[in-house]
Structure formats: C-alpha cells, structure tokens
Motif scaffolding. Sequence first.
Motif, PDB file in Angstrom:
ATOM      1  N   PHE A 139     -17.076 -36.771   7.161  1.00 39.08           N
ATOM      2  CA  PHE A 139     -17.212 -37.901   6.257  1.00 39.08           C
ATOM      3  C   PHE A 139     -17.633 -39.151   7.007  1.00 39.08           C
ATOM      4  CE2 PHE A 139     -12.890 -37.754   7.768  1.00 39.08           C
ATOM      5  CZ  PHE A 139     -12.563 -39.067   8.032  1.00 39.08           C
ATOM      6  N   GLY A 140     -18.176 -40.082   6.228  1.00 43.03           N
ATOM      7  CA  GLY A 140     -18.558 -41.393   6.739  1.00 43.03           C
ATOM      8  C   GLY A 140     -18.008 -42.460   5.822  1.00 43.03           C
ATOM      9  N   SER A 141     -18.555 -43.665   5.895  1.00 49.75           N
ATOM     10  CA  SER A 141     -18.001 -44.780   5.128  1.00 49.75           C
ATOM     11  C   SER A 141     -18.217 -44.619   3.625  1.00 49.75           C
ATOM     12  CB  SER A 141     -18.613 -46.090   5.603  1.00 49.75           C
ATOM     13  OG  SER A 141     -20.034 -46.045   5.494  1.00 49.75           O
ATOM     14  N   ASN A 142     -19.307 -43.968   3.213  1.00 50.55           N
ATOM     15  CA  ASN A 142     -19.603 -43.805   1.784  1.00 50.55           C
ATOM     16  C   ASN A 142     -19.997 -42.389   1.423  1.00 50.55           C
ATOM     17  OD1 ASN A 142     -20.668 -46.947   2.277  1.00 50.55           O
ATOM     18  ND2 ASN A 142     -19.525 -46.615   0.375  1.00 50.55           N
ATOM     19  N   HIS A 143     -19.682 -41.430   2.272  1.00 54.79           N
ATOM     20  CA  HIS A 143     -20.069 -40.058   1.946  1.00 54.79           C
ATOM     21  C   HIS A 143     -19.083 -39.055   2.532  1.00 54.79           C
ATOM     22  CE1 HIS A 143     -21.869 -40.137   6.041  1.00 54.79           C
ATOM     23  NE2 HIS A 143     -21.596 -38.839   5.997  1.00 54.79           N
TER      24      HIS A 143
END
Length: 594
Positions: A139-143
């Motif tokens: 995961f990342g900041s928006n995904h």
Amino acid sequence: MSSLNLGAIGNCSFGALIDQDARIVWCCLPRFDGDPVFHSLLGGPKDAPEGGMFDIELVDQRAWSQSYDQNTAILRTRLESPTGAIEIVDFAPRFETRGRLFRPNMLVRRVVPVSGSPRIRVCLRPRFNYGAIAPDITFGSNHIRYVGPDFTLRLTTDAPVDYVRDETTFIIEETLNFMLGPDETLEGGIGSTAREFEERTAQYWRGWVRTLGIPYEWQDAVIRAAITLKLCTYEPTGAIIAAMTTSIPESPHSGRNWDYRFCWLRDAFFVVRALNTLSAMNTLEDYFRWLQNVVSTTNSNHLQPVFGVGLESKLSERIVDTLPGYRDMPPVRVGNQAYEHFQYDVYGNVVLGASQAFLDARLYRQAGIEDFHRLEHAGEQAFRLYNEPDAGMWELRSRARVHTSSSLMCWAACDRLGKIARALGEGERGRYWEERATIIKNAILENAWNEERGAFVESFGGRDLDASVLLMGEVGFIDPRDPRFISTVEQLENVLGDGPHMRRYEAPDDFGRPETAFNICAFWRLDALARIGRTEQAREIFETLLASRNHLGLLSEDVDPQTGELWGNFPQTYSMVGIINGATRLSRSWESVL
C-alpha cells in the motif's frame, strides 16, 4: 444466504454482480471467463469463507433500496441505519474519448453520506485462482495493491487507506471514492476523476438508449433488457456470452451446474436478432465480424456450438474444489464440455445470425458475395447433417437423436441462404438453396409429426414433447394457422405448461426430469399464442413473466413455478431476449396511441 436478487454492471469488457446490500459478489477479470476475484456468490474457500467479495458495510443496517439510474448501467444502492444513511453508486466506466471507446477493467464505487452520521466498514477481499490464493498486499498513501499470481489489482481511494486495509469502522462525512482496476497510477484527482467517469458513463448509456427503436408498451422492461444484453457482449472480438456466471444450479441440488461464460452461437443469434429489432446495429456488425472468424476457422468441417470469447475452441471442463458452490450446492464447473458436442442447429444459427448483414443498408460494411460464399460452407454442412443424430439444442450428454429443432435450423440455414442469394442477384445459387430447404422441410413434416400425440415432437420418429418445436413459427418454417402447429401449441401447453411458465421437455435427461421451468420456453409459448390469434392470453402470460424478474428487472435461466424463485446462471441472455421479443410482438403500436 446467496440469492439472484442481484444487479449487473459492466462495460462490454467484463461484468460484476452486486447484491441488495451493495456487496460485489461476483466479478471475473480480466474478462468474462477470467478468474473470479470476487466469488462469494459461490461461497468462499475453507481458509477464508468470508473471502471473495467487496463490501461497503453500513453498521447496524436496517433497510435497503436499489435501482439503476434511468437508462444506464449505473447501479445505486441506499442503505439505512438508526444513525444515518448512505448511497453507493456502482459502475464500470464506458465512454468515448480521443476518438475511441474507453472501457477499462475498472470498478468505480462512490459512497455518499445521505443523512445523519453513518458508520461504515470497507471489506475488500479479492482472491485468485478460484479462491485458492490470497493476494499479497502492499500500500501507499492513496492506494492498496492486491498482488496475485497472474495480475495485480490496485485500489485507488480518497478514503483513509489504514481504515480500508484494516477493515476499521469509521464515520463517513463526505463522498468517498473507490477505483479498483489495473495496477496503474491514476493521472488525475481521485474524486474529480470518479465524478467525471460517472457523468460520462451515464451520458454514454443514455445516448445509446436514445438510439433504440422501442415498442410503445413495456418500455422500461425493454430498455433494461437491451442494456443487459449489451453488457453481455465482449466488444474486443464481438462475442456474446450466455451469462456472466458459472455453476448456479438450474434447480436445488440438481447437479445441473454449468459454466455459461462463453459464446454459444445459438444464444448469440437470438441476442443479435433481439437487438436488431431495436435498431442496435453495432452489435450486429461486431457479431458478424465474430461469425466470419468462426466460419473461417472451421475449414468447412465440423462447427462446434460454443467458443471462448477470444475465439478459443478448447473449453475443457473441470470441477473446482476450492469453492463450495451456490448455497453449498456443488459442483463448481470451469469450462464446458459442450464444445465437444455435435449440435447441428448451430449451422442455422450461424446463417440466421449473419443474414441481416447482407440486407441492411444502414451498416457501415454490408456483407457481400465473398461473405456469402463463406457462409455457404455452413449451408453445405446443414444439408449433409439435417437427418443425422446429435446432442440437440439442450446439449444432452448421453443420448443422440435426430432432433427436430436441429433439423429445423438446418432448414433455416438453407432457406436463408436462398434468400440472401436472391438479394445478391445470384439466381442460380438461390434455386440451389431453395431446393435443399424444400427437401429438409418435407423430411421434417413427414418425420417429426406424431399423429398419436397430435404434435410435432422432439425427434424424428419420436413421441416426446419438446418446447423447442415452437421455433417453427418464429423462424417462418410453418404458417402459424396450420392446424398441426395449433395442435402442437395446445399439446405443449397441456403437458409442459405450468401456469404462465413452461418446461423444456417431458422426457428425463442425464439428470432425470427437469424440476424448474425454462424462462425462454415461456416466451416462445407466448410468441406462438400471439401468432395463432390468442393475443390476450399471450399478454397476460407476458405480464406474469415480467413479474418473475428480480427487483432490478433481470432474469436468470430458470424459475421455480411454485415459489417464483430464480435459478440457473445469471443474467441469462436468452431470458432477456424473451422480454424484448415479447414486448415487440405484443405491444400496441405507437400510431394507435398518438
């Protein structure tokens, strides 16, 4: 408990099914016959019985309502609780951009707070390889990325990623957007992109519906049926699937669980013809392109009745043991043995499916003499095989007979080739095919009529009744006022009719006697009734059949005549075709009311 109170969304590349609580319970990627990353409709694997779904859960939900946005494939579900309500908007993007259609393998879910302070929990649990493999998650900041063995799904969202990842309950205060698709970075803003995709997708569908020539009566039913048929087309090749699902049993614990995510030439013909009556010409053009490829691959030899949507000819059937099945009713089948069958009605279905392409001046590319000669190969096979035993249109696996419906369609192949030849100015070829059609017709009239039963029967020299002989009227084989046809209709009603519903046949098959009614047979019946002058009875039956649809206007393959419950694969294109044909046949004309 799973049911078929489902809505269908899609974009002519893939589809998804959503239940009344806005759970995505079925979705195959990257196309209709692909891996069901969401499969809770058929249950979950032993190690993750709650897996294979995408749920946006409203805490303490007490009520729901669900509908399509008018004249679109955009589904809207409202969920209510004592503390507030939300609305979930589901669709697959489809619209024109940069001179081409944009139809990515993407699901868009928009969650809108409607009232109060609703609390939600997002449960996104894709699985791979028919539930056998859990994804690796990054995961990342928006995904969030869900990494499988063959492809990776990426969820891009403006909801808190931690809450989504950990399935944490939280209060929703503003519209949240969830875009699930290929592992690609979203170029624009999440909210603005989701909103734009919704607006442009709605505009596309409403524009498409506006081009349809619909009957005066039952407009909503016809439009929903047309959109559903469109959703079941695989636009990259022109193939048309029979249904979006596999292994929904035709009746409880029957073992009649089949994979329908392929293109049957029989079913596809009826879809194309129904959409043609509504002037949806693009489907005909795409399907004609598909048919030409199908005929070209046969080299004038045996033509199998079903292909994969990418023209795959081998659809080996196997049983998947990782999923328990619809309501724990196995087996779950992948592939379909029917590709190995000899079903000789297929030759008529090919020619019938292509016929309008030779005669309709509206088409961008009208079929010509070379296309005709290619189709003649199918006609030669039809004439050679019209009186040979086959598995028949019901795809019997352990019994071969000279089925009347197969011979009927062989006649239709020769008959329509004669008409096409005349239209092309090929008089000699026209006479050639007309003579062959006459030979087949005489054989059917002599061998398929059973004096004792007072009806045309299911096979040459047989005595069992079969609803498929009703197609004699529909394809123009016999004058509906012929006493033999009228008697056949009456006998079928007496033996196979069950109120407004109708069963396929009376003889036991590989699994015994069918327990449910087959929806398309009921529509064939009302068409026949209208043709012989019993129009008011046909209208009454049609109204009752419309009431058999689920709350969103969709039908499966079968229905229990006693309970009204839907069974069989869903949404079934054959059944949706019946809605269009019935309304077109029975509606009052526009001129009579204007």
